[in-house]
Write an enzyme that holds these catalytic residues in place. Structure first.
Site, PDB file in Angstrom:
ATOM      1  N   TYR A 166      12.461  -2.501 -10.512  1.00  0.00           N
ATOM      2  CA  TYR A 166      11.995  -3.682  -9.761  1.00  0.00           C
ATOM      3  C   TYR A 166      13.056  -4.769  -9.692  1.00  0.00           C
ATOM      4  CZ  TYR A 166       7.588  -1.445  -9.048  1.00  0.00           C
ATOM      5  OH  TYR A 166       6.644  -0.542  -8.628  1.00  0.00           O
ATOM      6  N   ARG A 219      15.004  -3.820  -6.681  1.00  0.00           N
ATOM      7  CA  ARG A 219      14.304  -4.084  -5.408  1.00  0.00           C
ATOM      8  C   ARG A 219      14.210  -5.586  -5.140  1.00  0.00           C
ATOM      9  NH1 ARG A 219       9.051  -0.859  -5.353  1.00  0.00           N
ATOM     10  NH2 ARG A 219       8.914  -1.789  -3.269  1.00  0.00           N
ATOM     11  N   GLN A 254       1.056  -4.415   2.101  1.00  0.00           N
ATOM     12  CA  GLN A 254       1.264  -3.546   0.940  1.00  0.00           C
ATOM     13  C   GLN A 254       2.657  -3.820   0.360  1.00  0.00           C
ATOM     14  OE1 GLN A 254      -0.425   0.736   1.806  1.00  0.00           O
ATOM     15  NE2 GLN A 254       0.285  -0.159   3.729  1.00  0.00           N
ATOM     16  N   ASP A 268       7.942  -7.443  -0.954  1.00  0.00           N
ATOM     17  CA  ASP A 268       8.985  -8.410  -0.602  1.00  0.00           C
ATOM     18  C   ASP A 268       8.310  -9.679  -0.052  1.00  0.00           C
ATOM     19  OD1 ASP A 268       9.307  -6.269   2.173  1.00  0.00           O
ATOM     20  OD2 ASP A 268       8.653  -8.352   2.378  1.00  0.00           O
ATOM     21  N   HIS A 299      -0.608  -5.349  -3.067  1.00  0.00           N
ATOM     22  CA  HIS A 299       0.056  -4.533  -4.090  1.00  0.00           C
ATOM     23  C   HIS A 299       0.992  -5.353  -4.973  1.00  0.00           C
ATOM     24  CE1 HIS A 299      -0.579  -0.550  -1.672  1.00  0.00           C
ATOM     25  NE2 HIS A 299      -1.691  -0.995  -2.225  1.00  0.00           N
ATOM     26  N   CYS A 349       6.048 -14.459 -22.320  1.00  0.00           N
ATOM     27  CA  CYS A 349       5.153 -15.148 -21.387  1.00  0.00           C
ATOM     28  C   CYS A 349       5.262 -16.655 -21.642  1.00  0.00           C
ATOM     29  CB  CYS A 349       3.715 -14.684 -21.630  1.00  0.00           C
ATOM     30  SG  CYS A 349       2.464 -15.708 -20.819  1.00  0.00           S
ATOM     31  N   THR A 397       3.058   1.619   8.310  1.00  0.00           N
ATOM     32  CA  THR A 397       2.563   2.221   7.067  1.00  0.00           C
ATOM     33  C   THR A 397       2.189   3.672   7.329  1.00  0.00           C
ATOM     34  OG1 THR A 397       0.937   2.090   5.270  1.00  0.00           O
ATOM     35  CG2 THR A 397       0.214   1.325   7.450  1.00  0.00           C
ATOM     36  N   SER A 398       2.488   4.534   6.362  1.00  0.00           N
ATOM     37  CA  SER A 398       2.317   5.983   6.557  1.00  0.00           C
ATOM     38  C   SER A 398       0.886   6.441   6.308  1.00  0.00           C
ATOM     39  CB  SER A 398       3.260   6.753   5.617  1.00  0.00           C
ATOM     40  OG  SER A 398       2.918   6.451   4.258  1.00  0.00           O
ATOM     41  N   ALA A 454       9.511  -1.646  14.945  1.00  0.00           N
ATOM     42  CA  ALA A 454       8.637  -2.822  14.845  1.00  0.00           C
ATOM     43  C   ALA A 454       9.251  -4.074  15.459  1.00  0.00           C
ATOM     44  CB  ALA A 454       8.314  -3.084  13.371  1.00  0.00           C
TER      45      ALA A 454
HETATM   46  C1  BV8 Z   1      -6.594   2.345  -6.758  1.00  0.00           C
HETATM   47  C2  BV8 Z   1       3.652  -0.465  -5.880  1.00  0.00           C
HETATM   48  C3  BV8 Z   1      -8.634   2.281  -7.914  1.00  0.00           C
HETATM   49  C4  BV8 Z   1       4.359  -1.577  -5.236  1.00  0.00           C
HETATM   50  C5  BV8 Z   1       2.303   1.094  -4.713  1.00  0.00           C
HETATM   51  C6  BV8 Z   1      -6.793  10.885  -3.928  1.00  0.00           C
HETATM   52  C7  BV8 Z   1      -7.296  10.484  -2.711  1.00  0.00           C
HETATM   53  C8  BV8 Z   1      -7.326   9.143  -2.359  1.00  0.00           C
HETATM   54  C9  BV8 Z   1      -6.829   8.190  -3.238  1.00  0.00           C
HETATM   55  C10 BV8 Z   1      -6.312   8.595  -4.436  1.00  0.00           C
HETATM   56  C11 BV8 Z   1      -6.290   9.936  -4.790  1.00  0.00           C
HETATM   57  N1  BV8 Z   1      -5.723  10.015  -6.023  1.00  0.00           N
HETATM   58  C12 BV8 Z   1      -5.394   8.768  -6.449  1.00  0.00           C
HETATM   59  C13 BV8 Z   1      -5.758   7.899  -5.491  1.00  0.00           C
HETATM   60  C14 BV8 Z   1      -5.613   6.457  -5.525  1.00  0.00           C
HETATM   61  C15 BV8 Z   1      -4.172   6.052  -5.256  1.00  0.00           C
HETATM   62  C16 BV8 Z   1      -3.634   6.701  -4.009  1.00  0.00           C
HETATM   63  O1  BV8 Z   1      -3.932   6.288  -2.915  1.00  0.00           O
HETATM   64  N2  BV8 Z   1      -2.837   7.755  -4.182  1.00  0.00           N
HETATM   65  C17 BV8 Z   1      -2.314   8.438  -3.024  1.00  0.00           C
HETATM   66  C18 BV8 Z   1      -0.814   8.641  -3.168  1.00  0.00           C
HETATM   67  C19 BV8 Z   1      -3.070   9.740  -2.867  1.00  0.00           C
HETATM   68  N3  BV8 Z   1      -4.235   4.620  -5.042  1.00  0.00           N
HETATM   69  C20 BV8 Z   1      -4.163   3.797  -6.094  1.00  0.00           C
HETATM   70  O2  BV8 Z   1      -3.970   4.169  -7.230  1.00  0.00           O
HETATM   71  C21 BV8 Z   1      -4.407   2.341  -5.787  1.00  0.00           C
HETATM   72  N4  BV8 Z   1      -5.371   1.849  -6.722  1.00  0.00           N
HETATM   73  O3  BV8 Z   1      -6.996   3.227  -6.037  1.00  0.00           O
HETATM   74  O4  BV8 Z   1      -7.327   1.767  -7.731  1.00  0.00           O
HETATM   75  C22 BV8 Z   1      -9.265   1.559  -9.000  1.00  0.00           C
HETATM   76  C23 BV8 Z   1     -10.640   1.478  -8.987  1.00  0.00           C
HETATM   77  C24 BV8 Z   1     -11.265   0.814 -10.004  1.00  0.00           C
HETATM   78  C25 BV8 Z   1     -10.498   0.235 -11.011  1.00  0.00           C
HETATM   79  C26 BV8 Z   1      -9.128   0.317 -11.012  1.00  0.00           C
HETATM   80  C27 BV8 Z   1      -8.484   0.995  -9.992  1.00  0.00           C
HETATM   81  C28 BV8 Z   1      -3.158   1.509  -5.975  1.00  0.00           C
HETATM   82  C29 BV8 Z   1      -2.219   1.765  -4.835  1.00  0.00           C
HETATM   83  C30 BV8 Z   1      -0.982   0.867  -4.984  1.00  0.00           C
HETATM   84  C31 BV8 Z   1       0.109   1.652  -5.600  1.00  0.00           C
HETATM   85  N5  BV8 Z   1       1.352   0.882  -5.556  1.00  0.00           N
HETATM   86  N6  BV8 Z   1       3.482   0.553  -4.878  1.00  0.00           N
HETATM   87  C32 BV8 Z   1       5.748  -1.172  -4.932  1.00  0.00           C
HETATM   88  O5  BV8 Z   1       6.407  -0.589  -5.828  1.00  0.00           O
HETATM   89  O6  BV8 Z   1       6.177  -1.449  -3.812  1.00  0.00           O
HETATM   90  S1  BV8 Z   1       2.043   2.081  -3.362  1.00  0.00           S
HETATM   91  C33 BV8 Z   1       3.405   2.101  -2.361  1.00  0.00           C
HETATM   92  O7  BV8 Z   1       3.039   2.864  -1.210  1.00  0.00           O
HETATM   93  C34 BV8 Z   1       3.788   0.742  -1.830  1.00  0.00           C
HETATM   94  O8  BV8 Z   1       2.925  -0.301  -2.216  1.00  0.00           O
HETATM   95  C35 BV8 Z   1       3.692   0.922  -0.339  1.00  0.00           C
HETATM   96  O9  BV8 Z   1       3.370  -0.236   0.274  1.00  0.00           O
HETATM   97  C36 BV8 Z   1       2.630   1.918  -0.253  1.00  0.00           C
HETATM   98  C37 BV8 Z   1       2.420   2.583   1.053  1.00  0.00           C
HETATM   99  O10 BV8 Z   1       3.667   3.007   1.557  1.00  0.00           O
HETATM  100  P1  BV8 Z   1       4.056   2.500   3.032  1.00  0.00           P
HETATM  101  O11 BV8 Z   1       4.124   1.017   3.011  1.00  0.00           O
HETATM  102  O12 BV8 Z   1       3.141   3.119   4.017  1.00  0.00           O
HETATM  103  O13 BV8 Z   1       5.530   3.051   3.158  1.00  0.00           O
HETATM  104  P2  BV8 Z   1       5.980   4.534   3.544  1.00  0.00           P
HETATM  105  O14 BV8 Z   1       7.430   4.649   3.204  1.00  0.00           O
HETATM  106  O15 BV8 Z   1       5.018   5.521   2.998  1.00  0.00           O
HETATM  107  O16 BV8 Z   1       5.817   4.576   5.133  1.00  0.00           O
HETATM  108  C38 BV8 Z   1       6.649   3.765   5.951  1.00  0.00           C
HETATM  109  C39 BV8 Z   1       6.082   3.829   7.356  1.00  0.00           C
HETATM  110  O17 BV8 Z   1       6.853   2.947   8.172  1.00  0.00           O
HETATM  111  C40 BV8 Z   1       6.164   5.199   7.984  1.00  0.00           C
HETATM  112  O18 BV8 Z   1       4.941   5.478   8.640  1.00  0.00           O
HETATM  113  C41 BV8 Z   1       7.307   5.058   9.009  1.00  0.00           C
HETATM  114  O19 BV8 Z   1       7.073   5.864  10.149  1.00  0.00           O
HETATM  115  C42 BV8 Z   1       7.212   3.608   9.372  1.00  0.00           C
HETATM  116  N7  BV8 Z   1       8.461   3.008   9.819  1.00  0.00           N
HETATM  117  C43 BV8 Z   1       9.708   3.199   9.305  1.00  0.00           C
HETATM  118  N8  BV8 Z   1      10.591   2.431   9.976  1.00  0.00           N
HETATM  119  C44 BV8 Z   1       9.893   1.733  10.904  1.00  0.00           C
HETATM  120  C45 BV8 Z   1       8.538   2.104  10.810  1.00  0.00           C
HETATM  121  N9  BV8 Z   1       7.582   1.600  11.618  1.00  0.00           N
HETATM  122  C46 BV8 Z   1       7.985   0.698  12.549  1.00  0.00           C
HETATM  123  N10 BV8 Z   1       9.259   0.291  12.706  1.00  0.00           N
HETATM  124  C47 BV8 Z   1      10.232   0.786  11.902  1.00  0.00           C
HETATM  125  N11 BV8 Z   1      11.504   0.373  12.085  1.00  0.00           N
END
Ligand code: BV8
Length: 231
Positions: free
Chosen positions: A53, A56, A88, A91, A106, A133, A173-174, A216
């Site tokens: 972090y 980043r 999400q 930054d 997030h 802290c 977002t993906s 975007a």
């Molecule tokens: C929770 C930390 C419950 C911050 C992140 C099975 C099924 C469903 C859900 C789950 C499951 N098993 C587990 C889960 C839950 C889990 C989850 O979803 N897992 C997934 C992987 C299956 N989720 C969690 O754990 C969440 N919490 O559910 O809590 C709970 C309930 C009760 C009590 C307690 C808890 C927590 C989720 C947060 C995790 N933290 N990151 C950081 O380090 O940054 S997630 C991480 O992925 C980031 O936050 C990021 O924002 C997020 C999503 O990624 P994207 O932003 O979409 O980025 P990505 O690279 O994937 O995609 C980029 C996109 O941009 C693409 O589409 C691309 O085409 C596009 N793009 C690229 N360039 C451009 C563009 N578009 C336009 N213009 C461009 N130029």
């Protein structure tokens, strides 16, 4: 007066030079999610996570908001109804681009969290393991980031606004991470018109009424112009 909810992901910051997660050369190609974005990873090797972090935070500090961030701020300023950006991203490019009605679901790079008393405080430079802290003195500072398995922030407020949305847009977002990827279904249930703005269809792309493909910095200003023209 229409209510607009906009979910953003890493893609909106890509053209500001901040790498996304799931591109071939993205963050998840360089690091295992389990190691750097889970509480277990932090417990096992806090230095690896703090360094991840720190890197980043430094990268984001060098980045500047792009035309997409600025267009969303223009929409918020000019639209007569509520415009809520739920990001999400960790930054601060939306804030620096002029958005005010903004939720970092997030967490944020420029914030630290105490693992003991849950106090939060601003950080703009490197953190270190065992950092104290400022409120309770415990050596328990951690990045103020929502890791996998942790509850995203302000979910009640997000679902409240989604429940009365007239328009919902997901930008850069993906659609892989929940609960954010489920917001389009919530907005649809509320009767909102939904649009996905991306470079390619996301994992939930088929759930949207419309799609606008392209970088975007081009698609978001054009979409904002169209929304403001249609009123
Ligand atoms: C929770 C930390 C419950 C911050 C992140 C099975 C099924 C469903 C859900 C789950 C499951 N098993 C587990 C889960 C839950 C889990 C989850 O979803 N897992 C997934 C992987 C299956 N989720 C969690 O754990 C969440 N919490 O559910 O809590 C709970 C309930 C009760 C009590 C307690 C808890 C927590 C989720 C947060 C995790 N933290 N990151 C950081 O380090 O940054 S997630 C991480 O992925 C980031 O936050 C990021 O924002 C997020 C999503 O990624 P994207 O932003 O979409 O980025 P990505 O690279 O994937 O995609 C980029 C996109 O941009 C693409 O589409 C691309 O085409 C596009 N793009 C690229 N360039 C451009 C563009 N578009 C336009 N213009 C461009 N130029």
């Amino acid at each position: 007066m229409s209510t607009i909810v906009i979910l953003t992901g890493a893609g909106i910051s890509a053209e500001s030079g901040i790498e996304t997660f799931r591109a071939e050369t993205g963050l998840w190609a360089q690091h295992r999610v389990e190691d750097v974005a889970t509480p277990e990873g932090f417990a096992k090797d806090p230095k690896r996570v703090v360094d991840f972090y720190n890197g980043r935070r430094a990268q984001a500090a060098k980045a500047v908001p792009n035309a997409a961030h600025e267009a969303l701020a223009r929409l918020e300023a000019a639209h007569d109804g509520e415009v809520l950006v739920v990001t999400q991203n960790v930054d601060d490019l939306h804030e620096r681009g002029g958005s005010h009605n903004l939720i970092h679901m997030h967490g944020a790079l420029n914030s630290a969290l105490c693992g003991v008393c849950e106090h939060r405080w601003p950080v703009t430079s490197d953190m270190h393991v065992g950092q104290e802290c400022p409120a309770c003195g415990a050596p328990a500072a951690r990045p103020d980031i929502v890791w996998f398995g942790e509850m995203p922030h302000q979910m009640d407020r997000i679902f409240d606004v989604l429940g009365r949305a007239d328009f919902f847009a997901a930008i850069g977002t993906s659609g892989n991470v929940y609960p954010a990827a489920g917001f389009v279904a919530e907005a649809t249930r509320a009767g909102a018109h939904t649009v996905e703005i991306n470079m390619a269809p996301s994992a939930v792309g088929s759930e949207f009424d419309a799609a606008i493909m392209g970088p975007a910095t081009q698609t978001v200003p054009a979409w904002v112009d169209q929304i403001l023209k249609n009123g």
